[in-house]
Design a protein around this motif. Structure first.
Motif, PDB file in Angstrom:
ATOM      1  N   ASN A   2       0.795  -1.244   0.000  1.00 22.92           N
ATOM      2  CA  ASN A   2       0.000   0.000   0.000  1.00 22.92           C
ATOM      3  C   ASN A   2       0.821   1.285   0.000  1.00 22.92           C
ATOM      4  OD1 ASN A   2      -2.500  -1.498   0.151  1.00 22.92           O
ATOM      5  ND2 ASN A   2      -1.986  -1.888   2.301  1.00 22.92           N
ATOM      6  N   LEU A   3       2.089   1.212  -0.379  1.00 20.35           N
ATOM      7  CA  LEU A   3       2.856   2.434  -0.575  1.00 20.35           C
ATOM      8  C   LEU A   3       2.675   2.933  -2.007  1.00 20.35           C
ATOM      9  CD1 LEU A   3       6.166   1.637   1.378  1.00 20.35           C
ATOM     10  CD2 LEU A   3       4.292   3.144   2.057  1.00 20.35           C
ATOM     11  N   ASP A   4       3.048   2.095  -2.962  1.00 18.28           N
ATOM     12  CA  ASP A   4       2.792   2.371  -4.379  1.00 18.28           C
ATOM     13  C   ASP A   4       1.757   1.367  -4.870  1.00 18.28           C
ATOM     14  OD1 ASP A   4       4.707   4.436  -4.563  1.00 18.28           O
ATOM     15  OD2 ASP A   4       6.304   2.947  -4.781  1.00 18.28           O
ATOM     16  N   PRO A   5       0.667   1.820  -5.459  1.00 21.72           N
ATOM     17  CA  PRO A   5      -0.412   0.921  -5.888  1.00 21.72           C
ATOM     18  C   PRO A   5       0.103  -0.197  -6.791  1.00 21.72           C
ATOM     19  CG  PRO A   5      -1.103   3.205  -6.082  1.00 21.72           C
ATOM     20  CD  PRO A   5       0.365   3.236  -5.769  1.00 21.72           C
ATOM     21  N   GLY A   6      -0.165  -1.435  -6.380  1.00 23.43           N
ATOM     22  CA  GLY A   6       0.205  -2.587  -7.187  1.00 23.43           C
ATOM     23  C   GLY A   6       1.688  -2.880  -7.254  1.00 23.43           C
ATOM     24  N   ASP A   7       2.491  -2.213  -6.444  1.00 24.31           N
ATOM     25  CA  ASP A   7       3.946  -2.400  -6.494  1.00 24.31           C
ATOM     26  C   ASP A   7       4.505  -2.366  -5.073  1.00 24.31           C
ATOM     27  OD1 ASP A   7       6.479  -2.739  -7.481  1.00 24.31           O
ATOM     28  OD2 ASP A   7       6.663  -0.725  -8.329  1.00 24.31           O
ATOM     29  N   PRO A   8       4.388  -3.470  -4.327  1.00 27.70           N
ATOM     30  CA  PRO A   8       4.800  -3.489  -2.916  1.00 27.70           C
ATOM     31  C   PRO A   8       6.286  -3.211  -2.736  1.00 27.70           C
ATOM     32  CG  PRO A   8       4.349  -5.703  -3.712  1.00 27.70           C
ATOM     33  CD  PRO A   8       3.878  -4.773  -4.770  1.00 27.70           C
ATOM     34  N   GLU A   9       6.627  -2.798  -1.528  1.00 28.86           N
ATOM     35  CA  GLU A   9       8.006  -2.478  -1.164  1.00 28.86           C
ATOM     36  C   GLU A   9       8.643  -3.693  -0.504  1.00 28.86           C
ATOM     37  OE1 GLU A   9      10.956   0.800  -0.947  1.00 28.86           O
ATOM     38  OE2 GLU A   9       9.074   0.478  -2.018  1.00 28.86           O
ATOM     39  N   PHE A  10       9.775  -4.155  -1.049  1.00 31.77           N
ATOM     40  CA  PHE A  10      10.521  -5.267  -0.476  1.00 31.77           C
ATOM     41  C   PHE A  10      11.589  -4.714   0.476  1.00 31.77           C
ATOM     42  CE2 PHE A  10       9.914  -8.450  -4.231  1.00 31.77           C
ATOM     43  CZ  PHE A  10       8.566  -8.490  -3.943  1.00 31.77           C
ATOM     44  N   ILE A  11      11.628  -5.247   1.701  1.00 32.48           N
ATOM     45  CA  ILE A  11      12.633  -4.841   2.689  1.00 32.48           C
ATOM     46  C   ILE A  11      13.809  -5.814   2.634  1.00 32.48           C
ATOM     47  CG2 ILE A  11      13.048  -4.250   5.101  1.00 32.48           C
ATOM     48  CD1 ILE A  11      10.864  -2.585   3.766  1.00 32.48           C
ATOM     49  N   PHE A  12      15.021  -5.282   2.747  1.00 32.41           N
ATOM     50  CA  PHE A  12      16.227  -6.115   2.743  1.00 32.41           C
ATOM     51  C   PHE A  12      17.057  -5.820   3.991  1.00 32.41           C
ATOM     52  CE2 PHE A  12      14.916  -5.956  -1.631  1.00 32.41           C
ATOM     53  CZ  PHE A  12      15.131  -7.245  -2.077  1.00 32.41           C
ATOM     54  N   PHE A  13      17.785  -6.838   4.456  1.00 34.84           N
ATOM     55  CA  PHE A  13      18.539  -6.749   5.710  1.00 34.84           C
ATOM     56  C   PHE A  13      19.926  -7.349   5.540  1.00 34.84           C
ATOM     57  CE2 PHE A  13      19.827  -9.497   9.310  1.00 34.84           C
ATOM     58  CZ  PHE A  13      20.212  -8.505  10.208  1.00 34.84           C
ATOM     59  N   LYS A  14      20.902  -6.702   6.172  1.00 33.87           N
ATOM     60  CA  LYS A  14      22.272  -7.233   6.204  1.00 33.87           C
ATOM     61  C   LYS A  14      22.792  -7.126   7.632  1.00 33.87           C
ATOM     62  CE  LYS A  14      26.950  -6.417   4.314  1.00 33.87           C
ATOM     63  NZ  LYS A  14      27.205  -7.785   3.801  1.00 33.87           N
ATOM     64  N   ALA A  15      23.271  -8.238   8.171  1.00 34.24           N
ATOM     65  CA  ALA A  15      23.852  -8.238   9.512  1.00 34.24           C
ATOM     66  C   ALA A  15      25.287  -7.732   9.433  1.00 34.24           C
ATOM     67  CB  ALA A  15      23.820  -9.645  10.114  1.00 34.24           C
ATOM     68  N   LEU A  16      25.617  -6.798  10.315  1.00 33.76           N
ATOM     69  CA  LEU A  16      26.973  -6.268  10.408  1.00 33.76           C
ATOM     70  C   LEU A  16      27.566  -6.724  11.731  1.00 33.76           C
ATOM     71  CD1 LEU A  16      26.323  -2.619   9.171  1.00 33.76           C
ATOM     72  CD2 LEU A  16      26.978  -4.627   7.824  1.00 33.76           C
ATOM     73  N   HIS A  17      28.782  -7.232  11.702  1.00 37.77           N
ATOM     74  CA  HIS A  17      29.377  -7.835  12.887  1.00 37.77           C
ATOM     75  C   HIS A  17      30.297  -6.854  13.597  1.00 37.77           C
ATOM     76  CE1 HIS A  17      27.700 -11.564  11.438  1.00 37.77           C
ATOM     77  NE2 HIS A  17      28.333 -11.413  10.292  1.00 37.77           N
TER      78      HIS A  17
END
Length: 220
Positions: free
Chosen positions: A195-210
């Motif tokens: 529901n941010l951009d109609p018909g185009d969801p937002e994918f979240i990405f994560f990176k662990a930093l040590h």
């Protein structure tokens, strides 16, 4: 530093812990079947990134070819860089709101530029508004320098400068190049926002930093 051999298998690279490059060098990964390329760059701070075999397992049978690259300096953007930032970013050229936002990011020292021979080749923004964690909110490379691995180099530079142990970013489901970029930088999927951009969801990405990852002096 003496450059490594021109061609080296990934297995040997993983064994020697050198999946990356010293400043001014790069690694081009060639897929033997379709010649797809992945450029892996090191940051300007000189830290050696050691990727785990699991994260690069799909490249196991590829060959690595060292590429010559211009000396690239990564540094915080300053006000005088703004015209070149606008030139890198087509959206900023067409929208005053983006130019105002870039001015804020530069003023708050959130923007890192990649510079060669006095010219800004690209920039990236690292903020901490995402639940207090590092968040890559913008990566932009000038048109003439795209496809050379500079976006990945910028993301890895931000990862090194990040002061939190978790680094996030996001992009639209329709933005396949950005998704490949984050995967190449070691990010993993971490949710979807509708529901941010109609018909185009937002994918979240994560990176662990040590904790043992070297920190850039400006990030300490």
């Amino acid at each position: 530093m003496t450059p490594p051999p021109t061609t080296m298998t990934l297995g040997r690279r993983l064994t020697e812990g050198r999946c990356g490059f010293d400043n001014g060098m790069g690694v081009e990964v060639m897929d033997g079947e379709d010649d797809a390329k992945l450029h892996i760059f090191w940051s300007s701070a000189g830290a050696r990134y050691t990727e785990q075999a699991s994260s690069l397992g799909y490249l196991r049978n590829f060959q690595l070819h060292m590429l010559a690259a211009p000396d690239i300096l990564f540094r915080p953007a300053v006000k005088a860089d703004l015209p070149q930032l606008y030139a890198c970013d087509p959206y900023a050229q067409a929208h005053e709101s983006r130019r105002v936002e870039l001015q804020r990011m530069v003023q708050q020292a959130l923007c890192i530029v990649a510079v060669a021979d006095g010219h800004v080749l690209g920039f990236a923004v690292l903020e901490y508004h995402f639940f207090g964690h590092g968040f890559v909110s913008l990566v932009c490379v000038a048109g003439a320098h795209r496809g050379k691995g500079l976006a990945l180099s910028l993301v890895m530079e931000l990862a090194q400068r990040c002061t939190t142990q978790k680094l996030f970013s996001s992009t639209n489901a329709s933005n396949a190049p950005a998704q490949r970029l984050f995967a190449s930088a070691g990010f993993v999927p971490s949710g979807i926002v509708e529901n941010l951009d109609p018909g185009d969801p937002e994918f979240i990405f994560f990176k662990a930093l040590h904790n043992d990852e070297p920190q850039h002096p400006l990030a300490q």
